[in-house]
Write a protein that holds these residues in place. Structure first.
Motif, short mmCIF file in Angstrom:
data_model
loop_
_atom_site.label_atom_id
_atom_site.label_comp_id
_atom_site.label_asym_id
_atom_site.label_seq_id
_atom_site.Cartn_x
_atom_site.Cartn_y
_atom_site.Cartn_z
N GLU A 172 0.84 -1.20 0.00
CA GLU A 172 0.00 0.00 0.00
C GLU A 172 0.87 1.24 0.00
OE1 GLU A 172 -2.50 -0.23 3.40
OE2 GLU A 172 -3.77 -1.83 2.59
N GLY A 173 0.29 2.35 -0.47
CA GLY A 173 1.01 3.61 -0.43
C GLY A 173 1.91 3.80 -1.63
N PRO A 174 2.65 4.91 -1.66
CA PRO A 174 3.47 5.25 -2.83
C PRO A 174 4.62 4.30 -3.08
CG PRO A 174 3.93 6.73 -1.00
CD PRO A 174 2.75 5.93 -0.60
N PHE A 175 5.05 3.54 -2.07
CA PHE A 175 6.21 2.68 -2.26
C PHE A 175 5.82 1.23 -2.60
CE2 PHE A 175 7.79 6.06 0.60
CZ PHE A 175 8.68 6.63 -0.30
N ALA A 176 4.55 0.99 -2.86
CA ALA A 176 4.11 -0.34 -3.29
C ALA A 176 4.62 -0.64 -4.69
CB ALA A 176 2.59 -0.42 -3.25
N ARG A 177 4.96 -1.89 -4.94
CA ARG A 177 5.42 -2.31 -6.26
C ARG A 177 4.29 -2.14 -7.27
NH1 ARG A 177 6.78 -7.44 -5.09
NH2 ARG A 177 5.08 -8.54 -6.11
N GLN A 178 4.59 -1.48 -8.41
CA GLN A 178 3.54 -1.23 -9.39
C GLN A 178 4.14 -0.87 -10.75
OE1 GLN A 178 1.50 2.70 -8.68
NE2 GLN A 178 2.70 2.61 -6.78
N MET A 179 3.36 -1.08 -11.79
CA MET A 179 3.75 -0.68 -13.13
C MET A 179 3.41 0.79 -13.32
SD MET A 179 5.25 -2.28 -15.68
CE MET A 179 4.76 -4.00 -15.47
N VAL A 180 4.36 1.57 -13.86
CA VAL A 180 4.15 3.01 -14.02
C VAL A 180 4.63 3.45 -15.40
CG1 VAL A 180 4.40 3.47 -11.54
CG2 VAL A 180 6.43 3.56 -13.04
N LEU A 181 4.18 4.63 -15.80
CA LEU A 181 4.70 5.26 -17.01
C LEU A 181 6.12 5.74 -16.73
CD1 LEU A 181 1.58 7.35 -18.13
CD2 LEU A 181 2.37 5.14 -19.03
N PHE A 182 7.04 5.50 -17.68
CA PHE A 182 8.44 5.83 -17.43
C PHE A 182 9.14 6.02 -18.76
CE2 PHE A 182 12.90 4.72 -16.39
CZ PHE A 182 13.11 5.57 -15.32
#
Length: 211
Positions: A60-70
């Motif tokens: 949870e939160g901003p440091f959770a593992r996730q796919m992002v635009l980069f």
């Protein structure tokens, strides 16, 4: 002031000093603590012996593992670390990356550069480098790998440096600047990264925030 008065004051001061020494020597009496600035903490930022299982991840939160635009010109598979942002990215191509929250080096222990993954280890042993032992000689010289080891569940060694991307038995430190230059992930996240990153992977460390 008379000689008698001066003598009496000296006796009182001496008695007060003895009383203070006596009080400090008694069990149960609170001892004064040094200022936080002079209190030494472990460079690794973890507690040897504290156990955190491999399954622990940041969910949870901003440091959770996730796919992002980069946006990146680097080929898929490249690892890019943005220390100031507290994120590690694995480039996926098509303007995307898999992002992990990380802990980074504290003030004075941050660095940038281009390296490769030179070694991988599951439940790695921990041998504090000589520089760390010089600063903090009370650290153990060796600690075998396992759930209570500060290096966590996995480690990716960075070139010929003493720095690593590794797990941690204190996942609450993710997002903080606390280490001596290594990059840490929660144990579940480092286990996931470990499977995605082969030997020889290019790793770019950027200290400054991106625009």
């Amino acid at each position: 002031m008379t000689i008698a008065t001066t003598f009496s004051l000296r006796l009182l001061r001496g008695a007060a000093g003895l009383a203070a020494l006596f009080a400090l020597s008694q069990p149960g009496v609170a001892q004064p603590r040094p200022p936080a600035a002079v209190q030494q903490t472990m460079d690794i930022g973890d507690e040897p012996g504290r156990v955190s299982t491999e399954e622990v991840s940041i969910t949870e939160g901003p440091f959770a593992r996730q796919m992002v635009l980069f946006r990146s010109n680097e080929p898929p598979g490249t690892v890019i670390i943005h220390s100031a942002e507290r994120f590690l990215y694995v480039v996926q191509g098509n303007g995307r990356a898999l992002r992990y929250g990380i802990g980074v080096g504290r003030e004075g222990f941050q660095w940038s550069g281009l390296v490769q993954v030179s070694r991988k280890a599951e439940w790695p042993d921990w041998r504090p480098p000589p520089e760390m032992l010089q600063r903090q000689p009370y650290l153990p010289r060796f600690m075998a790998g396992g759930p209570g080891n500060p290096m966590g569940a996995r480690a990716l060694y960075l070139g010929s440096t003493v720095f690593r991307i590794h797990g941690t038995n204190q996942p609450e430190t993710i997002g903080e600047a606390i280490s001596s230059g290594c990059f840490r992930l929660a144990n579940g996240d480092i286990a996931d990264l470990y499977e995605r990153v082969p030997l020889g992977t290019k790793v770019i460390i950027r200290h400054q925030a991106t625009l």
